[in-house]
Design an enzyme around this catalytic site. Sequence first.
Site, PDB file in Angstrom:
ATOM      1  N   ARG A   1      -9.019  10.275  20.567  1.00 50.65           N
ATOM      2  CA  ARG A   1      -8.594  10.034  21.958  1.00 50.65           C
ATOM      3  C   ARG A   1      -8.304  11.346  22.674  1.00 50.65           C
ATOM      4  NH1 ARG A   1      -4.543   5.506  19.994  1.00 50.65           N
ATOM      5  NH2 ARG A   1      -4.578   7.051  18.362  1.00 50.65           N
TER       6      ARG A   1
ATOM      7  N   HIS B   1     -12.869   3.309   0.627  1.00 49.89           N
ATOM      8  CA  HIS B   1     -12.867   2.329   1.720  1.00 49.89           C
ATOM      9  C   HIS B   1     -13.613   1.055   1.305  1.00 49.89           C
ATOM     10  CE1 HIS B   1     -12.647   5.838   4.841  1.00 49.89           C
ATOM     11  NE2 HIS B   1     -11.430   5.360   4.632  1.00 49.89           N
TER      12      HIS B   1
ATOM     13  N   GLU C   1      -8.207  -4.713   5.703  1.00 50.94           N
ATOM     14  CA  GLU C   1      -8.123  -4.481   4.264  1.00 50.94           C
ATOM     15  C   GLU C   1      -6.984  -5.287   3.643  1.00 50.94           C
ATOM     16  OE1 GLU C   1      -8.441  -0.323   5.637  1.00 50.94           O
ATOM     17  OE2 GLU C   1      -9.160   0.078   3.610  1.00 50.94           O
TER      18      GLU C   1
ATOM     19  N   ARG D   1     -11.019  16.379   7.578  1.00 52.49           N
ATOM     20  CA  ARG D   1     -11.843  16.742   6.418  1.00 52.49           C
ATOM     21  C   ARG D   1     -13.240  17.162   6.874  1.00 52.49           C
ATOM     22  NH1 ARG D   1     -10.777  11.232   3.738  1.00 52.49           N
ATOM     23  NH2 ARG D   1      -8.513  11.315   3.590  1.00 52.49           N
TER      24      ARG D   1
ATOM     25  N   GLY E   1     -12.433   6.101  10.948  1.00 57.44           N
ATOM     26  CA  GLY E   1     -11.025   6.244  11.337  1.00 57.44           C
ATOM     27  C   GLY E   1     -10.669   7.708  11.196  1.00 57.44           C
TER      28      GLY E   1
ATOM     29  N   ARG F   1      -2.827  -2.115  -3.160  1.00 60.56           N
ATOM     30  CA  ARG F   1      -3.984  -1.248  -2.941  1.00 60.56           C
ATOM     31  C   ARG F   1      -3.914  -0.117  -3.961  1.00 60.56           C
ATOM     32  NH1 ARG F   1      -5.014   3.436   1.366  1.00 60.56           N
ATOM     33  NH2 ARG F   1      -7.217   3.740   0.938  1.00 60.56           N
TER      34      ARG F   1
ATOM     35  N   ASN G   1       0.876  -1.180   0.000  1.00 60.28           N
ATOM     36  CA  ASN G   1       0.000   0.000   0.000  1.00 60.28           C
ATOM     37  C   ASN G   1       0.910   1.225   0.000  1.00 60.28           C
ATOM     38  OD1 ASN G   1      -1.735   2.088   0.533  1.00 60.28           O
ATOM     39  ND2 ASN G   1      -2.589   1.206   2.403  1.00 60.28           N
TER      40      ASN G   1
ATOM     41  N   ILE H   1     -11.818   4.671  15.316  1.00 61.85           N
ATOM     42  CA  ILE H   1     -12.882   5.200  16.184  1.00 61.85           C
ATOM     43  C   ILE H   1     -13.984   4.155  16.361  1.00 61.85           C
ATOM     44  CG2 ILE H   1     -14.669   6.976  16.374  1.00 61.85           C
ATOM     45  CD1 ILE H   1     -12.790   8.884  14.819  1.00 61.85           C
ATOM     46  N   GLY H   2     -14.404   3.559  15.257  1.00 65.45           N
ATOM     47  CA  GLY H   2     -15.495   2.572  15.312  1.00 65.45           C
ATOM     48  C   GLY H   2     -15.163   1.375  16.186  1.00 65.45           C
ATOM     49  N   GLU H   3     -13.880   1.004  16.216  1.00 66.13           N
ATOM     50  CA  GLU H   3     -13.492  -0.176  16.989  1.00 66.13           C
ATOM     51  C   GLU H   3     -13.236   0.137  18.457  1.00 66.13           C
ATOM     52  OE1 GLU H   3     -10.155  -2.088  14.967  1.00 66.13           O
ATOM     53  OE2 GLU H   3     -11.135  -1.628  13.069  1.00 66.13           O
ATOM     54  N   ASN H   4     -12.908   1.414  18.751  1.00 65.57           N
ATOM     55  CA  ASN H   4     -12.408   1.725  20.097  1.00 65.57           C
ATOM     56  C   ASN H   4     -13.154   2.785  20.893  1.00 65.57           C
ATOM     57  OD1 ASN H   4      -9.887   0.070  19.992  1.00 65.57           O
ATOM     58  ND2 ASN H   4      -9.487   1.410  18.242  1.00 65.57           N
TER      59      ASN H   4
ATOM     60  N   LYS I   1       3.275   0.764   3.080  1.00 59.95           N
ATOM     61  CA  LYS I   1       2.909  -0.257   4.067  1.00 59.95           C
ATOM     62  C   LYS I   1       3.030  -1.609   3.399  1.00 59.95           C
ATOM     63  CE  LYS I   1      -0.759  -0.171   7.151  1.00 59.95           C
ATOM     64  NZ  LYS I   1      -2.159   0.140   7.472  1.00 59.95           N
TER      65      LYS I   1
HETATM   66  P1  AMP Z   1      -7.601   4.880  11.885  1.00 62.46           P
HETATM   67  O1  AMP Z   1      -7.481   5.921  10.798  1.00 62.46           O
HETATM   68  O2  AMP Z   1      -8.541   3.769  11.538  1.00 62.46           O
HETATM   69  O3  AMP Z   1      -6.272   4.398  12.409  1.00 62.46           O
HETATM   70  O4  AMP Z   1      -8.284   5.622  13.137  1.00 62.46           O
HETATM   71  C1  AMP Z   1      -7.701   6.724  13.775  1.00 62.46           C
HETATM   72  C2  AMP Z   1      -8.692   7.319  14.731  1.00 62.46           C
HETATM   73  O5  AMP Z   1      -9.084   6.317  15.705  1.00 62.46           O
HETATM   74  C3  AMP Z   1      -8.139   8.488  15.535  1.00 62.46           C
HETATM   75  O6  AMP Z   1      -9.107   9.515  15.653  1.00 62.46           O
HETATM   76  C4  AMP Z   1      -7.905   7.862  16.896  1.00 62.46           C
HETATM   77  O7  AMP Z   1      -7.968   8.808  17.937  1.00 62.46           O
HETATM   78  C5  AMP Z   1      -9.056   6.895  16.983  1.00 62.46           C
HETATM   79  N1  AMP Z   1      -8.815   5.919  18.048  1.00 62.46           N
HETATM   80  C6  AMP Z   1      -7.884   4.930  18.083  1.00 62.46           C
HETATM   81  N2  AMP Z   1      -7.924   4.293  19.286  1.00 62.46           N
HETATM   82  C7  AMP Z   1      -8.900   4.894  20.021  1.00 62.46           C
HETATM   83  C8  AMP Z   1      -9.435   4.708  21.328  1.00 62.46           C
HETATM   84  N3  AMP Z   1      -8.947   3.766  22.134  1.00 62.46           N
HETATM   85  N4  AMP Z   1     -10.442   5.512  21.724  1.00 62.46           N
HETATM   86  C9  AMP Z   1     -10.928   6.466  20.925  1.00 62.46           C
HETATM   87  N5  AMP Z   1     -10.471   6.699  19.677  1.00 62.46           N
HETATM   88  C10 AMP Z   1      -9.482   5.933  19.219  1.00 62.46           C
END
Ligand code: AMP
Length: 399
Positions: A279, A174, A379, A235, A204, A85, A7, A326-329, A14
């Site tokens: 975060r 995506h 991905e 954005r 994300g 990618r 990628n 964000i969606g995962e955490n 990557k």
């Molecule tokens: P990505 O582009 O998928 O790596 O996502 C990045 C975004 O995920 C950033 O805004 C991070 O602050 C958020 N993120 C990652 N870990 C956490 C967490 N534990 N709690 C809240 N947001 C998170």
Amino acid sequence: MNVLVLNCGSSSAKFAVIDASTGAEAITGIAQRLGTAHATLDWKHDGKKHSRDLHHADHAVALREMVELLRDARLVEGLAGVGHRVVHGGAKFSGSMPITEEVEAKIRECIPLGPLHNPPNLEGITISRELFPHLPQVAVFDTAFHQTMPSRAYLYAVPYEWFEKHEVRRYGFHGTSHRYVSGVAVERLHLDPANHALVTCHLGNGCSLAAVENGRSMDTTMGLTPLDGVVMGTRSGSIDPSIVSHMKKALHRSAEDVMDALNRKSGLLGISGLSNDMRTLQEAADAGHERAALAIDKFCHSVAKAAAGMVVSLGRLDALVFTGGIGENAVQVRGRIVELLGFLGLRLDPAANAVHGRGQDGRITLPGGPQAIVTPTNEELMIAIDTAAIIAGGARSAA
Ligand code: AMP
């Protein structure tokens, strides 16, 4: 079958060697800040993390270093192919493709649509072919999954000639992630592969939602470019286009400058004035930072509103799927979005949400209505699977 997944971005590369049948990652890594004095190579192999300065390395130097790592790890001999990618395939590709001269020429033709991404993607392909002349190379497009959208979803209501002559339409991005997590959701929730309706939320730094019906994308939030749609890290997402001419005049700047601000100084960063990182914003909001709280509030509203719009494109909803950093955490963000969508019948299970649905197949809602689940995206694995399928002769059916 081991596949090298590449990628290449504008200043990064990557890579991962992945067994497409098991998903096992033999090595993963990233070269960053390429073309600067601070270029680095970080990789993980055998459970250990390593790092090396690459000084002024460009993509070619970084990928040669990567090959050395693969040689040391005895991974080169077992490679079956390289999966790349590629961000923008325009309307030219509706699935992954073996890279031939013709395919490469078409990726080049898509440069005006993806001026930031397609050139480094193509550079990665060129270098990889030099490094591995004997291996098949495969392109996996971010846009391909969304080629099934109906015209009412992909057309903008602009002069029709813009679409006919200048390819102005919604493409969506995506796609590899939306395809992967929708497949996982169907499995986890025991849905019928031929009869389901999902809204997938890739949240994300970049964020997009997709309406997925029976494995096919019916709508998505990103558009001609990844600037469209919901609020993102830096954005703006969708705004009134008149803002561009208004701010051009107000600031005495060029349209490019205003567009740059919409891409890099807006979104969570723009509203909070603090950070694009969820975060950091959550910590600041907890400590009383009002604009951090406002940015999070706007983000949740934007995603929930878009999700409801995706349901219109589906006509029904089995599940909402959260993925991306964000969606995962981000527990509170996810909780708020599900609550805002309560009118669709989703009922948050706060305890399950607090542990990201672990232990119950990713579910974070109570039974009885549409479900919401959390699942990590992958991905790279999807690229490896497509590449292996094409090498094995499955060709475009992979997508
Ligand atoms: P990505 O582009 O998928 O790596 O996502 C990045 C975004 O995920 C950033 O805004 C991070 O602050 C958020 N993120 C990652 N870990 C956490 C967490 N534990 N709690 C809240 N947001 C998170």
